[in-house]
Design an enzyme around this catalytic site. Structure first.
Site, short mmCIF file in Angstrom:
data_model
loop_
_atom_site.label_atom_id
_atom_site.label_comp_id
_atom_site.label_asym_id
_atom_site.label_seq_id
_atom_site.Cartn_x
_atom_site.Cartn_y
_atom_site.Cartn_z
N ASP A 38 -1.52 11.75 -12.23
CA ASP A 38 -0.84 10.69 -11.50
C ASP A 38 -1.18 10.86 -10.01
OD1 ASP A 38 1.41 8.98 -10.53
OD2 ASP A 38 2.28 10.92 -10.02
N ASP A 237 4.95 13.22 -12.10
CA ASP A 237 6.23 13.63 -11.52
C ASP A 237 7.31 12.55 -11.63
OD1 ASP A 237 4.96 11.87 -9.73
OD2 ASP A 237 6.24 12.59 -8.11
N ASP A 241 6.08 8.04 -15.20
CA ASP A 241 5.12 8.86 -15.92
C ASP A 241 5.65 9.36 -17.27
OD1 ASP A 241 3.35 8.71 -13.72
OD2 ASP A 241 4.41 10.34 -12.74
P1 ADP Z 1 2.88 4.27 -8.03
O1 ADP Z 1 2.13 4.43 -9.32
O2 ADP Z 1 2.03 4.64 -6.85
O3 ADP Z 1 4.20 4.97 -8.05
P2 ADP Z 1 4.21 1.69 -8.52
O4 ADP Z 1 3.72 1.31 -9.88
O5 ADP Z 1 5.61 2.13 -8.41
O6 ADP Z 1 3.16 2.70 -7.81
O7 ADP Z 1 4.02 0.43 -7.55
C1 ADP Z 1 2.77 -0.24 -7.46
C2 ADP Z 1 2.67 -1.01 -6.17
O8 ADP Z 1 3.76 -1.97 -6.07
C3 ADP Z 1 2.82 -0.14 -4.93
O9 ADP Z 1 1.62 0.45 -4.54
C4 ADP Z 1 3.32 -1.16 -3.90
O10 ADP Z 1 2.24 -1.89 -3.37
C5 ADP Z 1 4.19 -2.08 -4.72
N1 ADP Z 1 5.61 -1.69 -4.63
C6 ADP Z 1 6.34 -1.03 -5.55
N2 ADP Z 1 7.61 -0.84 -5.12
C7 ADP Z 1 7.68 -1.37 -3.88
C8 ADP Z 1 8.71 -1.50 -2.89
N3 ADP Z 1 9.94 -1.03 -3.07
N4 ADP Z 1 8.39 -2.12 -1.73
C9 ADP Z 1 7.15 -2.61 -1.51
N5 ADP Z 1 6.15 -2.52 -2.40
C10 ADP Z 1 6.39 -1.92 -3.56
MG MG Z 2 4.08 9.97 -9.00
#
Ligand code: ADP
Ligand code: MG
Length: 292
Positions: A38, A237, A241
């Site tokens: 991840d 983490d 995941d």
């Molecule tokens: P990661 O795998 O990095 O944890 P997520 O799947 O949670 O990413 O989120 C994917 C994308 O959605 C982020 O890179 C961001 O661009 C957008 N995103 C998610 N949550 C938020 C938030 N609270 N505010 C703004 N953008 C968000």
């Molecule tokens: Mg992570």
């Protein structure tokens, strides 16, 4: 495999902060040929910081930042926390939103001071038919620096963009190179966009990147690799995941991560750095070859 040697192996691993849930996992670990990492909080430190603010023509920076922080304050996402902390640092006061909705993998939607806010990805903006043509070039530039850029729409119109930067852990690069030397294929998976993911992967020496995966899609990617005959160790983490950790041949949770990830995993890496992955596999290989 003799129970005694498995127990001795598990005990030795525990001294290194590598906690196997059961002896069968110590045995299964030596068969792993693919490591799926991840990105956020695993390869990177997972504590992004606000680095860039761009305001579209006709909007005021302080006003927009206040609205964004107010929209994000109820989100538990690390990106949201980075935005709120960074905006607070600028001395801007934050309010409670009138309404708030997290859209996993996309961003947030909120009403603040009777104004409709969207903060998140290109896809989020496309879903709500927000025209972001003027933002795309700048967004790609920020992403190519390894930053995560988030678009802001106010009442359905593009109003600005905020970027945060996360750094790779001090040992990630060395750990990836050690895993490769051990003959393992190393890949990274993330919900983040392709440009940012590739920039981070390059810093860590990872060539294979699976990006823009929706929260429920990580397990699906594990399954695809398994269908290609690979023996997959998933390392993560986050809550996102957990299904992938459970499905993988071996799930490894980072000890500084969420309880949900640790519950789903077969191994917890208490030290939280990627060197522990190599240590775990080496110990498993040694234990098994001593038995044979
Ligand atoms: P990661 O795998 O990095 O944890 P997520 O799947 O949670 O990413 O989120 C994917 C994308 O959605 C982020 O890179 C961001 O661009 C957008 N995103 C998610 N949550 C938020 C938030 N609270 N505010 C703004 N953008 C968000
Ligand atoms: Mg992570």
């Amino acid at each position: 495999a003799t129970p005694t040697s498995i127990m001795a192996g598990s005990g030795r691993a525990a001294e290194f902060g590598i906690l196997f849930k059961g002896g069968e996992h110590l045995e299964a670990t030596h068969k792993i040929d693919t490591i799926l990492l991840d990105k956020t909080g695993t390869v990177t430190n997972g504590t992004p910081e606000l680095t860039d603010v761009r305001i579209a023509q006709g909007y005021k920076e302080n006003e927009l930042l206040q609205l964004v922080a107010s929209a994000e304050r109820l989100s538990e996402h690390p990106l949201a926390q980075a935005l709120v902390a960074g905006i607070k640092n600028k001395g801007i006061e934050i309010q409670d939103p009138l309404s708030f909705e997290a859209i996993p993998g996309y961003g947030v939607k909120a009403t603040v001071q009777e104004r409709e806010l969207l903060v998140g990805t290109r896809k989020l903006m496309n879903q709500y038919k927000v025209n972001i043509d003027t933002a795309l070039e700048e967004m790609t530039n920020l992403e190519q620096e390894g930053k995560t850029a988030m678009l802001v729409a106010l009442d359905g119109k593009y109003a600005g963009m905020l970027a945060v930067a996360d750094t790779i852990k001090a040992t990630s690069k060395e750990a990836v190179s050690r895993l490769k030397e051990m003959g393992l294929e190393v890949m990274m998976i993330t919900g983040d966009n392709r440009q940012t993911a590739q920039a981070i992967a390059m810093q860590a020496g990872i060539e294979h990147v699976i990006a823009e995966v929706l929260p429920e899609g990580k397990a699906e990617e594990v399954k695809k690799l398994q269908q290609q005959g690979k023996k997959v160790a998933m390392v993560g983490d986050g809550i996102n995941d957990a299904p992938a950790l459970a499905l993988a041949d071996i799930g490894m949770a980072i000890g500084t991560g969420t309880d949900v990830a640790m519950e789903a995993a077969d191994i917890t890496l208490m030290r939280g750095d990627l060197m522990s992955i190599a240590d775990a596999i080496e110990m498993s290989r040694k234990t098994i070859s001593n038995i044979k």
